[in-house]
Scaffold this active site. Structure first.
Site, PDB file in Angstrom:
ATOM      1  N   GLY A   9       0.828  -1.210   0.000  1.00  0.00           N
ATOM      2  CA  GLY A   9       0.000   0.000   0.000  1.00  0.00           C
ATOM      3  C   GLY A   9       0.853   1.247   0.000  1.00  0.00           C
ATOM      4  O   GLY A   9       0.505   2.256   0.622  1.00  0.00           O
ATOM      5  N   SER A  11       1.483   3.204  -2.422  1.00  0.00           N
ATOM      6  CA  SER A  11       1.142   4.187  -3.460  1.00  0.00           C
ATOM      7  C   SER A  11       0.405   5.390  -2.901  1.00  0.00           C
ATOM      8  O   SER A  11       0.129   6.334  -3.637  1.00  0.00           O
ATOM      9  CB  SER A  11       0.267   3.508  -4.525  1.00  0.00           C
ATOM     10  OG  SER A  11      -0.911   3.008  -3.920  1.00  0.00           O
ATOM     11  N   ASP A  56      -2.014  -6.915  -7.090  1.00  0.00           N
ATOM     12  CA  ASP A  56      -3.258  -6.864  -6.324  1.00  0.00           C
ATOM     13  C   ASP A  56      -3.156  -7.934  -5.230  1.00  0.00           C
ATOM     14  O   ASP A  56      -2.984  -9.126  -5.532  1.00  0.00           O
ATOM     15  CB  ASP A  56      -4.436  -7.163  -7.258  1.00  0.00           C
ATOM     16  CG  ASP A  56      -5.765  -6.976  -6.556  1.00  0.00           C
ATOM     17  OD1 ASP A  56      -5.843  -7.182  -5.326  1.00  0.00           O
ATOM     18  OD2 ASP A  56      -6.747  -6.625  -7.238  1.00  0.00           O
ATOM     19  N   ASN A  84       0.862  -2.761   5.223  1.00  0.00           N
ATOM     20  CA  ASN A  84       0.106  -1.528   5.429  1.00  0.00           C
ATOM     21  C   ASN A  84      -1.160  -1.443   4.570  1.00  0.00           C
ATOM     22  O   ASN A  84      -2.133  -0.807   4.969  1.00  0.00           O
ATOM     23  CB  ASN A  84       1.030  -0.334   5.124  1.00  0.00           C
ATOM     24  CG  ASN A  84       0.239   0.923   4.874  1.00  0.00           C
ATOM     25  OD1 ASN A  84      -0.233   1.563   5.807  1.00  0.00           O
ATOM     26  ND2 ASN A  84       0.057   1.281   3.603  1.00  0.00           N
ATOM     27  N   SER A 136      -5.617  -0.902  13.292  1.00  0.00           N
ATOM     28  CA  SER A 136      -6.445   0.296  13.498  1.00  0.00           C
ATOM     29  C   SER A 136      -6.920   0.303  14.944  1.00  0.00           C
ATOM     30  O   SER A 136      -7.093  -0.762  15.550  1.00  0.00           O
ATOM     31  CB  SER A 136      -7.666   0.237  12.578  1.00  0.00           C
ATOM     32  OG  SER A 136      -8.627   1.204  12.959  1.00  0.00           O
ATOM     33  N   TYR A 149     -14.616  -4.239   8.899  1.00  0.00           N
ATOM     34  CA  TYR A 149     -13.280  -3.630   8.952  1.00  0.00           C
ATOM     35  C   TYR A 149     -12.678  -3.838  10.341  1.00  0.00           C
ATOM     36  O   TYR A 149     -11.540  -4.300  10.481  1.00  0.00           O
ATOM     37  CB  TYR A 149     -13.395  -2.142   8.632  1.00  0.00           C
ATOM     38  CG  TYR A 149     -12.099  -1.371   8.727  1.00  0.00           C
ATOM     39  CD1 TYR A 149     -11.167  -1.417   7.694  1.00  0.00           C
ATOM     40  CD2 TYR A 149     -11.807  -0.576   9.844  1.00  0.00           C
ATOM     41  CE1 TYR A 149      -9.974  -0.706   7.771  1.00  0.00           C
ATOM     42  CE2 TYR A 149     -10.626   0.142   9.928  1.00  0.00           C
ATOM     43  CZ  TYR A 149      -9.708   0.074   8.886  1.00  0.00           C
ATOM     44  OH  TYR A 149      -8.532   0.785   8.975  1.00  0.00           O
ATOM     45  N   ALA A 150     -13.453  -3.507  11.381  1.00  0.00           N
ATOM     46  CA  ALA A 150     -12.949  -3.631  12.757  1.00  0.00           C
ATOM     47  C   ALA A 150     -12.579  -5.079  13.063  1.00  0.00           C
ATOM     48  O   ALA A 150     -11.534  -5.354  13.666  1.00  0.00           O
ATOM     49  CB  ALA A 150     -13.997  -3.122  13.743  1.00  0.00           C
ATOM     50  N   LYS A 153      -9.324  -6.029  11.409  1.00  0.00           N
ATOM     51  CA  LYS A 153      -8.159  -5.442  12.079  1.00  0.00           C
ATOM     52  C   LYS A 153      -7.935  -6.100  13.454  1.00  0.00           C
ATOM     53  O   LYS A 153      -6.788  -6.241  13.890  1.00  0.00           O
ATOM     54  CB  LYS A 153      -8.341  -3.929  12.230  1.00  0.00           C
ATOM     55  CG  LYS A 153      -8.353  -3.171  10.897  1.00  0.00           C
ATOM     56  CD  LYS A 153      -7.036  -3.287  10.153  1.00  0.00           C
ATOM     57  CE  LYS A 153      -6.957  -2.323   8.977  1.00  0.00           C
ATOM     58  NZ  LYS A 153      -5.661  -2.380   8.280  1.00  0.00           N
TER      59      LYS A 153
HETATM   60  N1  LIG Z   1      -6.349   6.743   7.430  1.00  0.00           N
HETATM   61  C1  LIG Z   1      -6.800   6.334   8.582  1.00  0.00           C
HETATM   62  O1  LIG Z   1      -7.487   7.070   9.319  1.00  0.00           O
HETATM   63  C2  LIG Z   1      -6.473   4.949   9.093  1.00  0.00           C
HETATM   64  C3  LIG Z   1      -6.849   4.627  10.399  1.00  0.00           C
HETATM   65  C4  LIG Z   1      -6.567   3.360  10.898  1.00  0.00           C
HETATM   66  C5  LIG Z   1      -5.920   2.441  10.104  1.00  0.00           C
HETATM   67  N2  LIG Z   1      -5.576   2.769   8.826  1.00  0.00           N
HETATM   68  C6  LIG Z   1      -4.917   1.738   8.028  1.00  0.00           C
HETATM   69  O2  LIG Z   1      -3.744   2.254   7.458  1.00  0.00           O
HETATM   70  C7  LIG Z   1      -3.458   1.558   6.236  1.00  0.00           C
HETATM   71  C8  LIG Z   1      -3.179   2.566   5.133  1.00  0.00           C
HETATM   72  O3  LIG Z   1      -4.361   3.318   4.898  1.00  0.00           O
HETATM   73  P1  LIG Z   1      -4.357   4.796   4.302  1.00  0.00           P
HETATM   74  O4  LIG Z   1      -5.139   5.612   5.231  1.00  0.00           O
HETATM   75  O5  LIG Z   1      -3.009   5.205   3.915  1.00  0.00           O
HETATM   76  O6  LIG Z   1      -5.295   4.544   3.027  1.00  0.00           O
HETATM   77  P2  LIG Z   1      -5.108   4.826   1.473  1.00  0.00           P
HETATM   78  O7  LIG Z   1      -4.474   6.152   1.261  1.00  0.00           O
HETATM   79  O8  LIG Z   1      -6.443   4.549   0.876  1.00  0.00           O
HETATM   80  O9  LIG Z   1      -4.084   3.684   1.016  1.00  0.00           O
HETATM   81  C9  LIG Z   1      -4.472   2.347   0.931  1.00  0.00           C
HETATM   82  C10 LIG Z   1      -3.363   1.596   0.234  1.00  0.00           C
HETATM   83  O10 LIG Z   1      -3.738   0.215   0.152  1.00  0.00           O
HETATM   84  C11 LIG Z   1      -3.483  -0.253  -1.163  1.00  0.00           C
HETATM   85  N3  LIG Z   1      -4.428  -1.289  -1.540  1.00  0.00           N
HETATM   86  C12 LIG Z   1      -5.776  -1.275  -1.388  1.00  0.00           C
HETATM   87  N4  LIG Z   1      -6.315  -2.376  -1.930  1.00  0.00           N
HETATM   88  C13 LIG Z   1      -5.275  -3.097  -2.430  1.00  0.00           C
HETATM   89  C14 LIG Z   1      -5.181  -4.326  -3.128  1.00  0.00           C
HETATM   90  N5  LIG Z   1      -6.278  -5.044  -3.453  1.00  0.00           N
HETATM   91  N6  LIG Z   1      -3.969  -4.774  -3.510  1.00  0.00           N
HETATM   92  C15 LIG Z   1      -2.855  -4.066  -3.215  1.00  0.00           C
HETATM   93  N7  LIG Z   1      -2.871  -2.886  -2.561  1.00  0.00           N
HETATM   94  C16 LIG Z   1      -4.071  -2.412  -2.185  1.00  0.00           C
HETATM   95  C17 LIG Z   1      -3.650   0.968  -2.051  1.00  0.00           C
HETATM   96  O11 LIG Z   1      -2.831   0.835  -3.205  1.00  0.00           O
HETATM   97  P3  LIG Z   1      -3.371   0.764  -4.719  1.00  0.00           P
HETATM   98  O12 LIG Z   1      -4.612   1.562  -4.811  1.00  0.00           O
HETATM   99  O13 LIG Z   1      -2.211   1.267  -5.529  1.00  0.00           O
HETATM  100  O14 LIG Z   1      -3.577  -0.690  -4.918  1.00  0.00           O
HETATM  101  C18 LIG Z   1      -3.112   2.095  -1.181  1.00  0.00           C
HETATM  102  O15 LIG Z   1      -1.731   2.256  -1.388  1.00  0.00           O
HETATM  103  C19 LIG Z   1      -4.656   0.663   5.972  1.00  0.00           C
HETATM  104  O16 LIG Z   1      -4.394  -0.651   6.399  1.00  0.00           O
HETATM  105  C20 LIG Z   1      -5.746   1.269   6.832  1.00  0.00           C
HETATM  106  O17 LIG Z   1      -6.720   0.330   7.218  1.00  0.00           O
HETATM  107  C21 LIG Z   1      -5.844   4.003   8.301  1.00  0.00           C
END
Ligand SMILES: NC(=O)c1ccc[n+]([C@@H]2O[C@H](COP(=O)([O-])OP(=O)(O)OC[C@H]3O[C@@H](n4cnc5c(N)ncnc54)[C@H](OP(=O)(O)O)[C@@H]3O)[C@@H](O)[C@H]2O)c1
Length: 247
Positions: A9, A11, A56, A84, A136, A149-150, A153
């Site tokens: 993740g 990107s 993917d 991640n 999370s 989701y919860a 995690k």
């Molecule tokens: N933001 C928050 O408030 C928050 C809070 C708690 C936990 N988190 C956790 O933190 C992590 C990162 O989240 P973020 O907030 O940075 O979200 P984000 O900006 O939406 O990034 C999600 C990443 O996951 C990758 N991804 C999603 N589906 C995928 C798939 N099928 N295959 C490969 N890669 C995939 C996406 O890459 P591509 O689109 O390039 O595939 C992207 O790089 C996640 O696990 C999320 O649950 C986030």
């Protein structure tokens, strides 16, 4: 051999910040995700070298092939894997279809499992390694219509501790970071015009003792700490990085 880290993740959002943090600290980074253009943009910010691993996570055969390429290359010494990548969907238990549950468990739990499974023999052979799972705060304490989701995690958190027990004898560490609300594209407010975004995030600020939502760099620093030798005697730790939201 140069030390390296693989970040899924990478990107976007938190994963991009984690990759940049490892790179700042001299690691070559393998950037995993589906969107090659965004991965390229992140690679440009990683000054210690980067390679794009486009895949993917839900495609098990493709994932194993790409992991085999990274592991088999033996160009770098991969010391850390950061699981991640994640997907977040809101719905009530009554409304959430099997498909919604399956999708979230596939990416949030089975993806990390497949990656750890591939890296365990490699880490055993090289005499150690470190796995960081990004879970999370919702996995510690569920809130609102986010049950799948919860639960995914919560599974990731619990499994991190199994992994730490299994890996200990081989100097393989496994730790978990639990982010609170972080400003990334995961949230619909992320791309709102500034005024509207402030309206939404201001309400969230009051939920947290530290008075602000998180930035990707807040999580990246914790992931780097747990992933690197800075935490050499820490395994099985579940670290909330959340501004105190769960208090
Ligand atoms: N933001 C928050 O408030 C928050 C809070 C708690 C936990 N988190 C956790 O933190 C992590 C990162 O989240 P973020 O907030 O940075 O979200 P984000 O900006 O939406 O990034 C999600 C990443 O996951 C990758 N991804 C999603 N589906 C995928 C798939 N099928 N295959 C490969 N890669 C995939 C996406 O890459 P591509 O689109 O390039 O595939 C992207 O790089 C996640 O696990 C999320 O649950 C986030």
């Amino acid at each position: 051999m140069k030390k390296a880290a693989l970040i899924t993740g990478a990107s976007s959002g938190i994963g991009a910040a984690i990759a940049i943090e490892f790179s700042k600290n001299g690691y070559f980074v393998y950037l995993m995700g589906r969107n090659k253009e965004r991965l390229q943009n992140v690679a440009l910010k990683c000054r210690s070298g980067a390679s794009i691993v486009s895949c993917d996570l839900s495609d098990e055969a493709a994932l194993n092939k790409r992991l085999g390429e990274v592991i088999g290359a033996k160009i770098h010494r991969v010391e850390c894997v950061v699981n991640n990548a994640g997907v977040f969907e809101t719905h009530s238990t009554e409304e959430g279809s099997d498909e919604i549950w399956r999708r979230q468990f596939e990416i949030n739990m089975l993806g990390p499992l497949r990656i750890a499974r591939a890296f365990f023999p490699y880490f055993k052979e090289q005499g150690g390694g470190s796995i960081v799972n990004i879970a999370s705060t919702l996995g510690l304490r569920p809130e609102g219509p986010t049950s799948a989701y919860a639960a995914s995690k919560a599974a990731l958190i619990n499994w991190t501790q199994s992994l730490a027990q299994e890996g200990g004898p081989y100097k393989i560490r496994a730790n978990c970071v639990c982010p609170g609300i972080v400003d990334t594209p995961l949230h619909s407010f992320h791309d709102l015009p500034a005024e509207k975004k402030n309206e939404v995030t201001d309400k969230m600020k009051s939920l947290q003792p530290l008075g602000r939502i998180g930035q990707p760099e807040d999580i990246a620093k914790a992931a780097y700490f747990l992933g690197s030798d800075q935490s050499a005697w820490i395994t099985g730790a579940i670290l909330p990085v959340d501004g105190g939201i769960n208090l």
